[in-house]
Design a protein around this motif. Structure first.
Motif, PDB file in Angstrom:
ATOM      1  N   VAL A   1      74.149 -96.513  11.741  1.00 26.02           N
ATOM      2  CA  VAL A   1      74.405 -97.404  10.607  1.00 26.02           C
ATOM      3  C   VAL A   1      74.756 -96.552   9.396  1.00 26.02           C
ATOM      4  O   VAL A   1      74.052 -95.595   9.075  1.00 26.02           O
ATOM      5  N   TYR A   2      75.847 -96.905   8.715  1.00 22.58           N
ATOM      6  CA  TYR A   2      76.270 -96.195   7.504  1.00 22.58           C
ATOM      7  C   TYR A   2      75.565 -96.811   6.308  1.00 22.58           C
ATOM      8  O   TYR A   2      75.615 -98.018   6.091  1.00 22.58           O
ATOM      9  N   LYS A   3      74.851 -95.953   5.544  1.00 20.55           N
ATOM     10  CA  LYS A   3      74.165 -96.426   4.347  1.00 20.55           C
ATOM     11  C   LYS A   3      73.928 -95.233   3.427  1.00 20.55           C
ATOM     12  O   LYS A   3      73.510 -94.177   3.876  1.00 20.55           O
ATOM     13  N   ASP A   4      74.198 -95.403   2.150  1.00 22.33           N
ATOM     14  CA  ASP A   4      73.955 -94.362   1.148  1.00 22.33           C
ATOM     15  C   ASP A   4      74.603 -93.019   1.519  1.00 22.33           C
ATOM     16  O   ASP A   4      74.005 -91.968   1.403  1.00 22.33           O
ATOM     17  N   GLN A   5      75.828 -93.076   1.996  1.00 19.10           N
ATOM     18  CA  GLN A   5      76.629 -91.904   2.338  1.00 19.10           C
ATOM     19  C   GLN A   5      76.013 -91.039   3.440  1.00 19.10           C
ATOM     20  O   GLN A   5      76.163 -89.824   3.455  1.00 19.10           O
ATOM     21  N   VAL A   6      75.303 -91.692   4.363  1.00 18.87           N
ATOM     22  CA  VAL A   6      74.706 -91.015   5.512  1.00 18.87           C
ATOM     23  C   VAL A   6      74.788 -91.965   6.702  1.00 18.87           C
ATOM     24  O   VAL A   6      74.710 -93.183   6.534  1.00 18.87           O
ATOM     25  N   LEU A   7      74.946 -91.412   7.905  1.00 19.64           N
ATOM     26  CA  LEU A   7      74.844 -92.216   9.117  1.00 19.64           C
ATOM     27  C   LEU A   7      73.403 -92.149   9.609  1.00 19.64           C
ATOM     28  O   LEU A   7      72.865 -91.058   9.815  1.00 19.64           O
ATOM     29  N   TYR A   8      72.786 -93.300   9.779  1.00 17.89           N
ATOM     30  CA  TYR A   8      71.399 -93.371  10.220  1.00 17.89           C
ATOM     31  C   TYR A   8      71.336 -93.702  11.703  1.00 17.89           C
ATOM     32  O   TYR A   8      71.968 -94.654  12.163  1.00 17.89           O
ATOM     33  N   TYR A   9      70.566 -92.894  12.425  1.00 17.03           N
ATOM     34  CA  TYR A   9      70.316 -93.131  13.836  1.00 17.03           C
ATOM     35  C   TYR A   9      68.962 -93.819  13.920  1.00 17.03           C
ATOM     36  O   TYR A   9      67.974 -93.304  13.405  1.00 17.03           O
ATOM     37  N   GLY A  10      68.884 -94.976  14.553  1.00 12.46           N
ATOM     38  CA  GLY A  10      67.676 -95.806  14.564  1.00 12.46           C
ATOM     39  C   GLY A  10      66.524 -95.270  15.367  1.00 12.46           C
ATOM     40  O   GLY A  10      65.471 -95.900  15.434  1.00 12.46           O
ATOM     41  N   LYS A  11      66.675 -94.115  15.987  1.00  9.12           N
ATOM     42  CA  LYS A  11      65.601 -93.532  16.799  1.00  9.12           C
ATOM     43  C   LYS A  11      65.269 -92.159  16.247  1.00  9.12           C
ATOM     44  O   LYS A  11      65.889 -91.692  15.307  1.00  9.12           O
ATOM     45  N   GLU A  12      64.284 -91.512  16.861  1.00  8.44           N
ATOM     46  CA  GLU A  12      63.986 -90.144  16.471  1.00  8.44           C
ATOM     47  C   GLU A  12      65.048 -89.229  17.062  1.00  8.44           C
ATOM     48  O   GLU A  12      65.631 -89.531  18.101  1.00  8.44           O
ATOM     49  N   MET A  13      65.279 -88.095  16.410  1.00  4.70           N
ATOM     50  CA  MET A  13      66.321 -87.200  16.895  1.00  4.70           C
ATOM     51  C   MET A  13      66.035 -86.700  18.297  1.00  4.70           C
ATOM     52  O   MET A  13      66.940 -86.391  19.051  1.00  4.70           O
ATOM     53  N   TYR A  14      64.789 -86.650  18.694  1.00  2.85           N
ATOM     54  CA  TYR A  14      64.461 -86.160  20.029  1.00  2.85           C
ATOM     55  C   TYR A  14      64.650 -87.222  21.100  1.00  2.85           C
ATOM     56  O   TYR A  14      64.602 -86.924  22.282  1.00  2.85           O
ATOM     57  N   ASP A  15      64.885 -88.468  20.711  1.00  2.00           N
ATOM     58  CA  ASP A  15      65.145 -89.528  21.687  1.00  2.00           C
ATOM     59  C   ASP A  15      66.488 -89.348  22.380  1.00  2.00           C
ATOM     60  O   ASP A  15      66.781 -90.028  23.344  1.00  2.00           O
ATOM     61  N   LEU A  16      67.311 -88.440  21.870  1.00  2.00           N
ATOM     62  CA  LEU A  16      68.615 -88.196  22.483  1.00  2.00           C
ATOM     63  C   LEU A  16      68.500 -87.417  23.781  1.00  2.00           C
ATOM     64  O   LEU A  16      69.455 -87.312  24.526  1.00  2.00           O
ATOM     65  N   GLY A  17      67.333 -86.840  24.040  1.00  2.00           N
ATOM     66  CA  GLY A  17      67.152 -86.082  25.265  1.00  2.00           C
ATOM     67  C   GLY A  17      67.266 -84.586  25.076  1.00  2.00           C
ATOM     68  O   GLY A  17      67.522 -83.868  26.023  1.00  2.00           O
ATOM     69  N   PHE A  18      67.052 -84.081  23.870  1.00  2.00           N
ATOM     70  CA  PHE A  18      67.057 -82.635  23.725  1.00  2.00           C
ATOM     71  C   PHE A  18      65.705 -82.086  23.303  1.00  2.00           C
ATOM     72  O   PHE A  18      65.616 -81.075  22.685  1.00  2.00           O
TER      73      PHE A  18
END
Length: 175
Positions: free
Chosen positions: A143-160
């Protein structure tokens, strides 16, 4: 098609062969490419951009538009009318639900015809990219908000989360 094929290519008119300059950036609104920017404008020059629907042909060397009349030339405040609620695609920061920055956009997959972005490629760092490649995040999860893209999960939820055997850990050691 990948977004990087549209960047740094010469814009040429099909009608008369005139060259207009290189595409400097892509302007995105609600995960759809709205404009390709040739010149962002300045004190003494007008911004020049066009809609992706006006692309006749594209390859790694050139991008062909029908004619120069499709290029929008705007100055100062008029640029804001066109580019309101927009963000440039490349190098845009991405943060997780805890507002921790974990990467930036390096590329995207664009649907031909609609120019909607289906997924973004996120670079976390040079070493993580070597170890694991880029993270691929569906556009619906950002989601684009306040000049940043927000990912709705934690960064580690991506599998790294488990990066114990990578080049970065071998070179730099574990913390």
């Amino acid at each position: 098609m990948k977004a990087n094929i549209l960047l740094n290519v010469e814009v040429v008119s099909q009608k008369n062969g005139r060259r207009h300059g290189l595409v400097k950036s892509l302007v995105v609104v609600n995960h759809v490419v709205k404009y390709l920017v040739i010149n962002p404008g300045g004190i003494f020059s007008k911004a020049q951009f066009f809609k992706p629907e006006n692309i006749v042909d594209v390859n790694y060397k050139r991008l062909v538009i029908e004619n120069e009349k499709v290029i929008i030339k705007a100055k100062g405040e008029k640029v804001k009318v066109y580019l309101d609620e927009a963000f440039p695609l490349m190098d845009y920061p991405v943060v997780d639900k805890n507002e921790e920055a974990f990467g930036h956009v390096v590329n995207a997959t664009i649907e031909e015809g609609t120019f909607a972005i289906s997924e973004y490629e996120i670079s976390r760092s040079f070493f993580d990219d070597i170890d694991h490649g880029f993270a691929i995040i569906p556009a619906a999860d950002l989601v684009y908000k306040d000049q940043v893209l927000y990912y709705g999960k934690e960064m580690y939820d991506l599998g790294f989360k488990k990066q114990g055997t990578g080049i970065a850990n071998k070179l730099l050691g574990e913390r």
